[in-house]
Structure formats: structure tokens, C-alpha cells
Scaffold this active site. Sequence first.
Site, PDB file in Angstrom:
ATOM      1  N   SER A   1      10.445   2.151  -2.463  1.00 25.58           N
ATOM      2  CA  SER A   1      11.058   1.958  -1.797  1.00 25.58           C
ATOM      3  C   SER A   1      11.012   0.308  -1.213  1.00 25.58           C
ATOM      4  O   SER A   1      11.988  -0.276  -0.431  1.00 25.58           O
ATOM      5  CB  SER A   1       9.994   2.071  -0.030  1.00 25.58           C
ATOM      6  OG  SER A   1       8.186   1.426  -0.075  1.00 25.58           O
TER       7      SER A   1
ATOM      8  N   ARG B   1      -6.541 -24.301  -0.112  1.00 29.67           N
ATOM      9  CA  ARG B   1      -7.101 -24.181   0.904  1.00 29.67           C
ATOM     10  C   ARG B   1      -5.874 -25.461   0.473  1.00 29.67           C
ATOM     11  O   ARG B   1      -5.419 -26.647   0.748  1.00 29.67           O
ATOM     12  CB  ARG B   1      -7.678 -25.805   0.826  1.00 29.67           C
ATOM     13  CG  ARG B   1      -9.019 -24.550  -0.056  1.00 29.67           C
ATOM     14  CD  ARG B   1     -10.160 -25.494  -0.011  1.00 29.67           C
ATOM     15  NE  ARG B   1     -10.427 -26.126  -1.587  1.00 29.67           N
ATOM     16  CZ  ARG B   1     -11.619 -26.367  -1.289  1.00 29.67           C
ATOM     17  NH1 ARG B   1     -12.391 -26.803  -1.420  1.00 29.67           N
ATOM     18  NH2 ARG B   1     -11.348 -26.888  -3.279  1.00 29.67           N
TER      19      ARG B   1
ATOM     20  N   ARG C   1       9.254   3.643 -11.127  1.00 26.50           N
ATOM     21  CA  ARG C   1       8.065   3.930 -11.025  1.00 26.50           C
ATOM     22  C   ARG C   1       7.529   5.056 -12.496  1.00 26.50           C
ATOM     23  O   ARG C   1       8.221   5.386 -12.596  1.00 26.50           O
ATOM     24  CB  ARG C   1       6.796   4.822 -10.377  1.00 26.50           C
ATOM     25  CG  ARG C   1       7.806   3.524  -9.173  1.00 26.50           C
ATOM     26  CD  ARG C   1       6.348   4.581  -7.697  1.00 26.50           C
ATOM     27  NE  ARG C   1       6.598   4.064  -6.828  1.00 26.50           N
ATOM     28  CZ  ARG C   1       7.621   4.861  -5.665  1.00 26.50           C
ATOM     29  NH1 ARG C   1       7.669   5.199  -5.562  1.00 26.50           N
ATOM     30  NH2 ARG C   1       7.515   3.882  -4.241  1.00 26.50           N
TER      31      ARG C   1
ATOM     32  N   ASP D   1       1.678   3.192  -4.158  1.00 29.37           N
ATOM     33  CA  ASP D   1       2.782   4.098  -3.674  1.00 29.37           C
ATOM     34  C   ASP D   1       1.534   5.305  -3.512  1.00 29.37           C
ATOM     35  O   ASP D   1       2.752   6.759  -3.943  1.00 29.37           O
ATOM     36  CB  ASP D   1       3.574   4.070  -4.717  1.00 29.37           C
ATOM     37  CG  ASP D   1       4.186   2.470  -5.429  1.00 29.37           C
ATOM     38  OD1 ASP D   1       4.804   1.794  -4.242  1.00 29.37           O
ATOM     39  OD2 ASP D   1       4.275   2.207  -6.752  1.00 29.37           O
TER      40      ASP D   1
ATOM     41  N   LYS E   1       2.681   7.601   5.734  1.00 34.04           N
ATOM     42  CA  LYS E   1       2.583   9.081   6.023  1.00 34.04           C
ATOM     43  C   LYS E   1       1.485   8.929   7.078  1.00 34.04           C
ATOM     44  O   LYS E   1       1.903   9.761   7.805  1.00 34.04           O
ATOM     45  CB  LYS E   1       3.361   9.685   4.733  1.00 34.04           C
ATOM     46  CG  LYS E   1       3.246  11.195   5.557  1.00 34.04           C
ATOM     47  CD  LYS E   1       3.329  12.029   5.129  1.00 34.04           C
ATOM     48  CE  LYS E   1       2.952  13.483   4.820  1.00 34.04           C
ATOM     49  NZ  LYS E   1       3.481  14.399   4.429  1.00 34.04           N
TER      50      LYS E   1
ATOM     51  N   ALA F   1       4.792  -4.527  -0.732  1.00 31.60           N
ATOM     52  CA  ALA F   1       4.583  -3.189  -0.837  1.00 31.60           C
ATOM     53  C   ALA F   1       5.658  -2.296   0.697  1.00 31.60           C
ATOM     54  O   ALA F   1       5.771  -2.833   1.882  1.00 31.60           O
ATOM     55  CB  ALA F   1       3.006  -3.258  -0.172  1.00 31.60           C
ATOM     56  N   GLY F   2       6.068  -1.268  -0.103  1.00 28.38           N
ATOM     57  CA  GLY F   2       6.514  -0.670   1.159  1.00 28.38           C
ATOM     58  C   GLY F   2       6.069   1.125   1.882  1.00 28.38           C
ATOM     59  O   GLY F   2       5.310   1.192   0.710  1.00 28.38           O
ATOM     60  N   HIS F   3       5.824   0.983   2.834  1.00 30.81           N
ATOM     61  CA  HIS F   3       5.457   2.052   3.309  1.00 30.81           C
ATOM     62  C   HIS F   3       6.351   2.937   3.984  1.00 30.81           C
ATOM     63  O   HIS F   3       6.718   2.498   4.943  1.00 30.81           O
ATOM     64  CB  HIS F   3       3.916   1.137   5.294  1.00 30.81           C
ATOM     65  CG  HIS F   3       2.723   1.077   3.714  1.00 30.81           C
ATOM     66  ND1 HIS F   3       1.722   0.828   4.713  1.00 30.81           N
ATOM     67  CD2 HIS F   3       2.323   0.736   2.549  1.00 30.81           C
ATOM     68  CE1 HIS F   3       0.447   0.523   3.899  1.00 30.81           C
ATOM     69  NE2 HIS F   3       1.271   0.563   2.556  1.00 30.81           N
TER      70      HIS F   3
ATOM     71  N   LYS G   1       0.319   6.038   1.642  1.00 26.64           N
ATOM     72  CA  LYS G   1       0.146   5.908   2.884  1.00 26.64           C
ATOM     73  C   LYS G   1       0.542   5.615   3.768  1.00 26.64           C
ATOM     74  O   LYS G   1      -0.019   6.043   4.874  1.00 26.64           O
ATOM     75  CB  LYS G   1      -0.637   4.495   2.536  1.00 26.64           C
ATOM     76  CG  LYS G   1      -1.819   3.897   1.632  1.00 26.64           C
ATOM     77  CD  LYS G   1      -1.946   3.190   0.935  1.00 26.64           C
ATOM     78  CE  LYS G   1      -1.282   2.044   0.314  1.00 26.64           C
ATOM     79  NZ  LYS G   1      -0.660   2.800  -0.818  1.00 26.64           N
TER      80      LYS G   1
ATOM     81  N   GLY H   1       5.088  17.341   0.777  1.00 29.34           N
ATOM     82  CA  GLY H   1       6.574  16.601   1.259  1.00 29.34           C
ATOM     83  C   GLY H   1       6.226  15.371   2.620  1.00 29.34           C
ATOM     84  O   GLY H   1       5.288  14.609   2.186  1.00 29.34           O
TER      85      GLY H   1
ATOM     86  N   GLN I   1      -0.665  -1.865  -1.150  1.00 30.47           N
ATOM     87  CA  GLN I   1      -0.960  -1.425  -2.226  1.00 30.47           C
ATOM     88  C   GLN I   1      -1.648  -0.734  -3.261  1.00 30.47           C
ATOM     89  O   GLN I   1      -1.951   0.545  -2.001  1.00 30.47           O
ATOM     90  CB  GLN I   1      -1.044  -2.572  -3.352  1.00 30.47           C
ATOM     91  CG  GLN I   1       0.154  -4.067  -3.719  1.00 30.47           C
ATOM     92  CD  GLN I   1      -0.195  -4.507  -2.527  1.00 30.47           C
ATOM     93  OE1 GLN I   1      -0.626  -4.828  -1.922  1.00 30.47           O
ATOM     94  NE2 GLN I   1       1.420  -5.080  -2.235  1.00 30.47           N
TER      95      GLN I   1
END
Length: 423
Positions: A299, A143, A305, A13, A18, A39-41, A16, A414, A224
Site C-alpha cells: 500500500s 544513543r 508480494r 500485510d 482494517k 508500513a501502510g495500513h 491489521k 473482503g 509489520q
Amino acid sequence: MTVDLLLGLQWGDEGKGKIVDVLTSNYDIIARFQGGPNAGHTLEFDGIKHVLRTIPSGIFHKNSVNIIGNGVVIDPVVFQKEIEGLEKFNLDIKSKLIISRKAHLILPTHRLLDAASEASKGKAKIGSTLKGIGPTYMDKTGRNGLRVGDIELEDFKERYRALADKHEAMIAFYDVAIQYNLAELEKEFFEAIEELKKLDFIDSEEYMHQAQKAGKSILCEGAQGSLLDVDFGTYPFVTSSNTTAAGACTGLGIAPNKIKEVYGIFKAYVTRVGSGPFPTELFDEVGATMAKVGNEFGSVTGRQRRCGWLDLVALKYAVQVNGVTQLMMMKGDVLSGFETLKVCTEYNYKGQNISHFPYNIEPENVTPVYKEFKGWKQDLTGLTTYDQLPIELKEYIEFIEKEIEVPIKIVSVGPDRKQTITK
């Protein structure tokens, strides 16, 4: 030819998405190398907020090719919804997005296994996002997994059935009450598989090799953060993949000696989602203010958090493990208004002050040692040059640079891509 790498240095978080968006215009290829759709960017520009889960953050730039590497795990259902969400922006997804045949698939039963496993742990749960990512990586290393390339095989459905049946037996073994309709989930899954087939599948390691030979510039994008790395993070409260620089080599088939710049992203403070130790965590009004001003909610998951002061012991560790060459500090604007700032410079570990990251950072072993800094009142969100920053923030930045011994090249003030100061 350039291969650069961008990754997070804390518990994820860090912002990354941006920075990838800001840097994308300098690269021909943006390649995601690990992780899954937990993971939400988040990217913000032109007054619109975008959240990407699996698709690399360069998708909004018309000249960049976006690759989902072999180290990524893909949930076809989530992926289809992500693409549908981008349709209104008239992006040429078909020509801009390609997928490694070696990337593993998240099955509906992986998500169910995730829920059953977490439920069985009770209070000892690790804080999984329940997206099926851990069980998918377990099948990969065991496997057993299914990969994107398997979709092209005639017996894909038989392979799917064999693995799903095995998963159902495992779910029954956990003996916990979870409700599900597998037939419904499978219908959705196979419909999404048909949509996935419309994209180009590639042998990504060969593609990357040829791109390098052709002189293409490549930015490898991690998900992450380094402290969630399955080897080097705060185990077992980690993710299931290698989030550190080494993961770019194994997750894309890029040789270590080809990587040039390693961009390390960190917040001006620290956040963590879910369970696990967090030495500088704040439980007071200061921490609550950080969370509110910084909009510290996941996100993708919406989870709040946990917030705390900047931890230089952990940051230095992440820089060392990754070989970071440039630092980028996010959310400096969130710290405006605090009278005093604190930075953890050492740990008191079992009665002795240490400056390295130890095996165990549980609270019974570790107490942070702080250095205090004078805060600033100025609103940073409209500033455009480094010279305009308040002297107190410059002192804060320069102290971090001196301690970490790596320059801070970007200061974010920002969420918008324009609110980015290059030093």
C-alpha cells in the site's frame, strides 16, 4: 479498564488496519507502539480506500484518541503529507492525535544512509523500503538519535546539524553512487517540523498510566508482522523494531500484566515482501493467481508480494511468542475458486520432520510438509454470517483452530469494514 493488543502474525500485510478500524468503536484510545512509515495500513469504507503510514487506524472514529508511542519512528515530511491527505475528510486531527516526546525522528540523512547501505550490499541486500527506518533505530540504540521532544529545545537545529554531518561522513564511507541535494531535503524537513509542532506532544507513558487509572479502554496497534521482529523474525531479513507483543510494553510504557486480549491477525495464505526465506512460497500459476485476486501489492511501496500456502509451523510459533488469545483470519475470499488448498503442518528439517520453528528456515534446510484440503467455488464477499460460509472453508478454519489451539473469532471476506464475519 482494558488494554488489548492487536498485531500481525506473519511477514506483515495481514490486514491489521482494517481490523483496528472495525474494533475502534470499542476503545477510547488507539495507540501505535512501533515501526515507521514503511508500513501502510489500508482501510476501506464508504467506497473510499485510505492508506495510513504513521497515524493509528482509529483516526476516522470521532470518539477515539490516537497516540503515536515512543517506540515509533516518525518522518516529519511523510507525516505532514499524511495529515494533508486527511484534510478533505474534516477530521479534528489536532484534538484526536497526540505524539510521544520519546518517539525518534527520521532525518533526511537517515534515508540517504539507508539507500547507501542497501546499494553497498549488492545481491545480499535485505529488501529495505529505503525509508530510513533501520538507520534511525540504529541511532536510537547507539544513543545518537533525535527525538520529538528535542524539537522543543532551543538548540534543536545545532543537534540536527551535528547528527546530519556525522551521517554524511558515513554515506561517503559506503563509496556508492547516490545522488541527492541535502539542502533541498533539509528545507522540506524543517518546514514539516513546523507543522509537527502544531500537534500536542506528551509524556506518553504517564498519559497511558493515567488513562488506565481513569478506566479508559486502550487498543495497542502494531505494524509489520511477528516474523519481521528484530529478535524473533527471520533475521537478518527483518525490520528494526520489536513487532511482537513485548514491543507494546517497551513502545508505549505499558506493564505486561495490564494486557488482557492479544488479537493475532493472519491471512488465510501467506505473503512476504522483499528478500528472505519463505518455505511455502509458490512460483507457479497458483501463486500468481493469489497475488492477482488478493491485490498483493504494497500500500506504500507498491511492491508485489510473494505468495504461498498457509504455514502453520510459523503461525503456531508467532502465537506462542505473542501469547495470542484470539485469531482473526483475513482474505478468506481470495482462496475461493482453487480446486485444492494446502496447509503446511510440519517442516522436513535436515531430513527430520519437526513441528517447531527452527533457527534457520532457508530452503537448503527446510522443506514444507503439506496437508491438502478441498477448495470451494462460492464467492464469499457478500456473506454476512458464519453459517453462510461453505462447509469446505469451515473445515479449513476448524483445522487451523485445532492445530493452533486458539479460536478464530473473525473471518474477513473482503476489504470493506462491512465484509467482516464474527464467529
